[in-house]
Write a protein that holds these residues in place. Structure first.
Motif, PDB file in Angstrom:
ATOM      1  N   LYS A 159     -10.846   7.863  11.537  1.00  0.00           N
ATOM      2  CA  LYS A 159     -11.393   9.006  12.273  1.00  0.00           C
ATOM      3  C   LYS A 159     -10.279   9.849  12.895  1.00  0.00           C
ATOM      4  O   LYS A 159     -10.366  11.072  12.944  1.00  0.00           O
ATOM      5  N   LEU A 160      -9.240   9.177  13.386  1.00  0.00           N
ATOM      6  CA  LEU A 160      -8.150   9.886  14.051  1.00  0.00           C
ATOM      7  C   LEU A 160      -7.196  10.571  13.074  1.00  0.00           C
ATOM      8  O   LEU A 160      -6.356  11.360  13.495  1.00  0.00           O
ATOM      9  N   GLY A 161      -7.309  10.262  11.789  1.00  0.00           N
ATOM     10  CA  GLY A 161      -6.383  10.856  10.833  1.00  0.00           C
ATOM     11  C   GLY A 161      -4.963  10.363  11.023  1.00  0.00           C
ATOM     12  O   GLY A 161      -4.005  11.138  10.977  1.00  0.00           O
ATOM     13  N   HIS A 162      -4.826   9.068  11.235  1.00  0.00           N
ATOM     14  CA  HIS A 162      -3.497   8.475  11.414  1.00  0.00           C
ATOM     15  C   HIS A 162      -2.675   8.571  10.132  1.00  0.00           C
ATOM     16  O   HIS A 162      -1.519   9.002  10.137  1.00  0.00           O
ATOM     17  N   SER A 163      -3.274   8.152   9.024  1.00  0.00           N
ATOM     18  CA  SER A 163      -2.593   8.159   7.728  1.00  0.00           C
ATOM     19  C   SER A 163      -3.641   8.131   6.630  1.00  0.00           C
ATOM     20  O   SER A 163      -4.766   7.669   6.842  1.00  0.00           O
ATOM     21  N   PHE A 164      -3.262   8.602   5.482  1.00  0.00           N
ATOM     22  CA  PHE A 164      -4.193   8.766   4.366  1.00  0.00           C
ATOM     23  C   PHE A 164      -3.833   7.750   3.296  1.00  0.00           C
ATOM     24  O   PHE A 164      -2.829   7.890   2.586  1.00  0.00           O
ATOM     25  N   MET A 165      -4.629   6.685   3.185  1.00  0.00           N
ATOM     26  CA  MET A 165      -4.342   5.617   2.241  1.00  0.00           C
ATOM     27  C   MET A 165      -4.648   6.073   0.817  1.00  0.00           C
ATOM     28  O   MET A 165      -5.666   6.731   0.566  1.00  0.00           O
ATOM     29  N   LEU A 166      -3.779   5.691  -0.114  1.00  0.00           N
ATOM     30  CA  LEU A 166      -3.947   6.094  -1.511  1.00  0.00           C
ATOM     31  C   LEU A 166      -4.384   4.915  -2.383  1.00  0.00           C
ATOM     32  O   LEU A 166      -5.479   4.913  -2.918  1.00  0.00           O
ATOM     33  N   GLU A 223       0.818  -1.209   0.000  1.00  0.00           N
ATOM     34  CA  GLU A 223       0.000   0.000   0.000  1.00  0.00           C
ATOM     35  C   GLU A 223       0.850   1.255   0.000  1.00  0.00           C
ATOM     36  O   GLU A 223       1.938   1.288   0.568  1.00  0.00           O
ATOM     37  N   VAL A 224       0.329   2.302  -0.623  1.00  0.00           N
ATOM     38  CA  VAL A 224       0.968   3.620  -0.639  1.00  0.00           C
ATOM     39  C   VAL A 224       0.088   4.566   0.158  1.00  0.00           C
ATOM     40  O   VAL A 224      -1.131   4.604  -0.038  1.00  0.00           O
ATOM     41  N   HIS A 225       0.688   5.326   1.042  1.00  0.00           N
ATOM     42  CA  HIS A 225      -0.088   6.215   1.906  1.00  0.00           C
ATOM     43  C   HIS A 225       0.734   7.446   2.271  1.00  0.00           C
ATOM     44  O   HIS A 225       1.937   7.508   1.999  1.00  0.00           O
ATOM     45  N   ILE A 226       0.081   8.391   2.917  1.00  0.00           N
ATOM     46  CA  ILE A 226       0.745   9.555   3.499  1.00  0.00           C
ATOM     47  C   ILE A 226       0.526   9.494   5.008  1.00  0.00           C
ATOM     48  O   ILE A 226      -0.601   9.336   5.472  1.00  0.00           O
ATOM     49  N   THR A 227       1.609   9.580   5.771  1.00  0.00           N
ATOM     50  CA  THR A 227       1.523   9.575   7.224  1.00  0.00           C
ATOM     51  C   THR A 227       1.485  11.003   7.753  1.00  0.00           C
ATOM     52  O   THR A 227       2.272  11.851   7.327  1.00  0.00           O
ATOM     53  N   VAL A 233       4.890  12.566   5.460  1.00  0.00           N
ATOM     54  CA  VAL A 233       5.858  11.716   4.789  1.00  0.00           C
ATOM     55  C   VAL A 233       5.085  10.606   4.090  1.00  0.00           C
ATOM     56  O   VAL A 233       3.980  10.237   4.509  1.00  0.00           O
ATOM     57  N   SER A 234       5.637  10.085   3.013  1.00  0.00           N
ATOM     58  CA  SER A 234       4.963   9.025   2.279  1.00  0.00           C
ATOM     59  C   SER A 234       5.924   7.865   2.038  1.00  0.00           C
ATOM     60  O   SER A 234       7.065   8.069   1.629  1.00  0.00           O
ATOM     61  N   PHE A 235       5.450   6.669   2.344  1.00  0.00           N
ATOM     62  CA  PHE A 235       6.220   5.459   2.078  1.00  0.00           C
ATOM     63  C   PHE A 235       5.229   4.318   1.921  1.00  0.00           C
ATOM     64  O   PHE A 235       4.019   4.542   1.869  1.00  0.00           O
TER      65      PHE A 235
END
Length: 560
Positions: free
Chosen positions: A520-527, A303-307, A454-456
């Motif tokens: 809900k907590l906005g931990h990371s944004f999955m792409l 998966e690619v996401h933004i933390t 950051v994104s990884f």
């Protein structure tokens, strides 16, 4: 050999391979795409080992010089370190193309649950299995790994204590090769523990555990050993271990060479490495027509996401993190990236399951819906005010965030950062793109929480409980793998309960409930789920896009 035994952080240079921007105006004219590969899809040029010649080298490009070979330590999470160490240490269980786990008979003759109340697992080690110093594998190795990873001694810089913290005792089994592990609470994913297995004599103190595996593997126990570390040439070479007791590997050597990701396509075309990623359109166009080359495709857990970093600054406020979720248009990012792919790119609405996996649910709710007006409203409510087109302020301080990227990142990584910068700027959030040295990207920035954005990639989460370290609350300076430090007691409770639930349906329901809280907590944004697309030498067999399966280097080799 297992490609990843814990939730892996993929290397930074290839991590954020998302082309940002809005969808093309020619989208309606694009040819209809095929569905993404199935979860058990593989493309490895499968052959029986009898078809392979004895000898030859496999050359692999890696992203950075490996500074930590203990993948259970906080600095050992870089993906290349995991790939290399899993080649040379005992791999107790292997997964197949459907993600099912099987006993590795080179190391175990049996492993089973012999009691459920309490849960007791008995292992019987292969009597032939020995460390490279000649000592047999034993229950002492299991005991040392449990003590290092159960969280009871904070001096051990353990990246993930889940599962190990539910063990009450590790003791000798029925004979010298037996191991008996007793859990004080049930643990469904017991097969993921002790895999890979580290030797007791090299991890039985915090000093050995934390620094004894820095830049080297002091001991091995597998078909391959690490024969040479050449920091000047930036290569690490694995060679067959003559003390190996199992089937003889076909390859004479595997050479890992550090190189800039942007140089990998040229390195492949210049016959310097034997496979490379072909997922970027500019690379694919050059590689697809290359002589003696296969393009191999599969569906990995990837998966690619933004933390988002909730440990400091404006992002400590959940409303600000939720505002960022509403301000980023992932559909535009994903559509642009997928434009030249031959199959659909799956938008990701879960932190635990891939879209083509059983158990997948769209848990994002409205937290992944592009809504700039909602973002502005949330920022207003958080006290960050500003005129249209201007950077918002609160108490005289500007709302400014650092988006950390690798200085040598491919253009697609830069594109993603720039589009996020543009989209957040449109709602009054100023984003500074901070480029850092590639060898520092994880060790000094991601792993330490030294960023705002950051994104990884997280990859190969073949056991659901592997995610615990990513979403649990940190303890002091130990972030585990929750680099943005966003979590809650409720999430911890749900994940702990899920890991202790042996009923699969009930466990899946608990993970999905935890996922809704994570959104809900906005931990990371999955792409999106990132597909596997590799360019591989046509004569290389049993290698390529393995999908959910582990790569078996005993069967990898060159056709006769």
């Amino acid at each position: 050999m297992r490609r990843s035994t814990v939730l892996a952080t993929a290397a930074a240079l290839s991590a954020t391979l998302v082309v940002a921007g809005c969808g093309s105006s020619d989208d309606d004219k694009a040819p209809r795409k095929k569905a993404a590969p199935a979860a058990d899809g593989q493309d490895i040029n499968a052959h029986p080992v009898s078809d392979l010649k004895q000898g030859g080298s496999l050359r692999i490009g890696i992203e950075q010089w490996i500074t930590q070979y203990n993948i259970n330590q906080v600095d050992g999470q870089q993906g290349d370190a995991q790939s290399v160490i899993s080649l040379v240490l005992p791999d107790l269980f292997t997964s197949d193309a459907k993600g099912a786990h099987h006993l590795n008979e080179n190391f175990l003759t049996s492993a089973k649950v012999v009691s459920t109340s309490p849960q007791v697992v008995e292992y019987e080690l292969n009597p032939k299995a020995k460390w490279s110093d000649g000592k047999p594998l034993s229950w002492r190795d299991f005991e040392a790994q449990w003590k290092a990873l159960n969280g009871s001694d904070k001096a051990y810089e353990a990246v993930d204590t889940s599962g190990y913290d539910q063990i009450s005792e590790v003791e000798k089994g029925k004979d010298a090769h037996g191991v008996r592990v007793t859990f004080d609470k049930p643990y469904a994913d017991w097969q993921r523990l002790f895999d890979p297995l580290y030797p007791a004599a090299y991890i039985d103190s915090p000093k050995k555990f934390n620094s004894g595996w820095a830049e080297k593997a002091p001991i091995t126990a597998s078909a391959f050993k690490l024969g040479e570390y050449d920091k000047t040439a930036q290569t690490v070479t694995a060679v067959p271990d003559p003390k190996w007791w199992g089937p003889r590997p076909k390859l004479d050597s595997i050479v890992y060479r550090v190189m800039d990701t942007r140089a990998k396509t040229d390195a492949y075309l210049n016959n310097e490495i034997d496979y490379t990623n072909a997922i970027l359109p500019e690379d694919y166009k050059r590689l697809a027509g290359a002589k003696n080359t296969d393009i191999r495709r599969g569906a990995r857990w990837d998966e690619v996401h933004i933390t988002f970093n909730g440990a400091h600054g404006a992002l400590k406020d959940v409303k600000v993190r939720n505002a960022l979720q509403a301000a980023i248009d992932r559909k535009g990012i994903n559509t642009s990236f997928a434009k030249d792919l031959g199959f659909e790119l799956r938008t990701l609405d879960s932190h635990f399951f891939m879209p083509n996996q059983e158990g997948y649910r769209k848990n994002s709710g409205d937290h992944a819906t592009y809504d700039p007006e909602k973002a502005k409203k949330l920022l207003d409510e958080a006290g960050w005010k500003g005129a249209e087109g201007a950077t918002r302020t609160r108490g005289g301080k500007q709302l400014t965030l650092d988006y950390v990227i690798d200085a040598d990142a491919v253009s697609a990584s830069v594109d993603q950062a720039q589009i996020v910068q543009q989209q957040l700027g449109a709602v009054g959030v100023k984003v500074n793109i901070k480029k850092v040295p590639p060898n520092d990207y994880f060790n000094k920035y991601v792993n330490t929480g030294n960023f705002d954005l950051v994104s990884f990639r997280n990859v190969d989460q073949v056991y659901l409980s592997m995610a615990y370290g990513t979403y649990r609350r940190p303890q002091g300076k130990n972030l585990f793998q929750n680099f943005g430090s966003v979590g809650s007691a409720k999430i911890d409770e749900l994940l702990t309960k899920a890991a202790r639930t042996t009923d699969r349906a009930e466990s899946v329901a608990l993970y999905n409930e935890a996922d809704r809280e994570i959104w809900k907590l906005g931990h990371s944004f999955m792409l999106y789920q990132r597909p596997q697309i590799y360019a591989v030498r046509a004569g290389l067999a049993n290698f390529g896009a393995e999908g959910l399966a582990d790569r078996d280097y005993l069967k990898v080799g060159w056709l006769k």
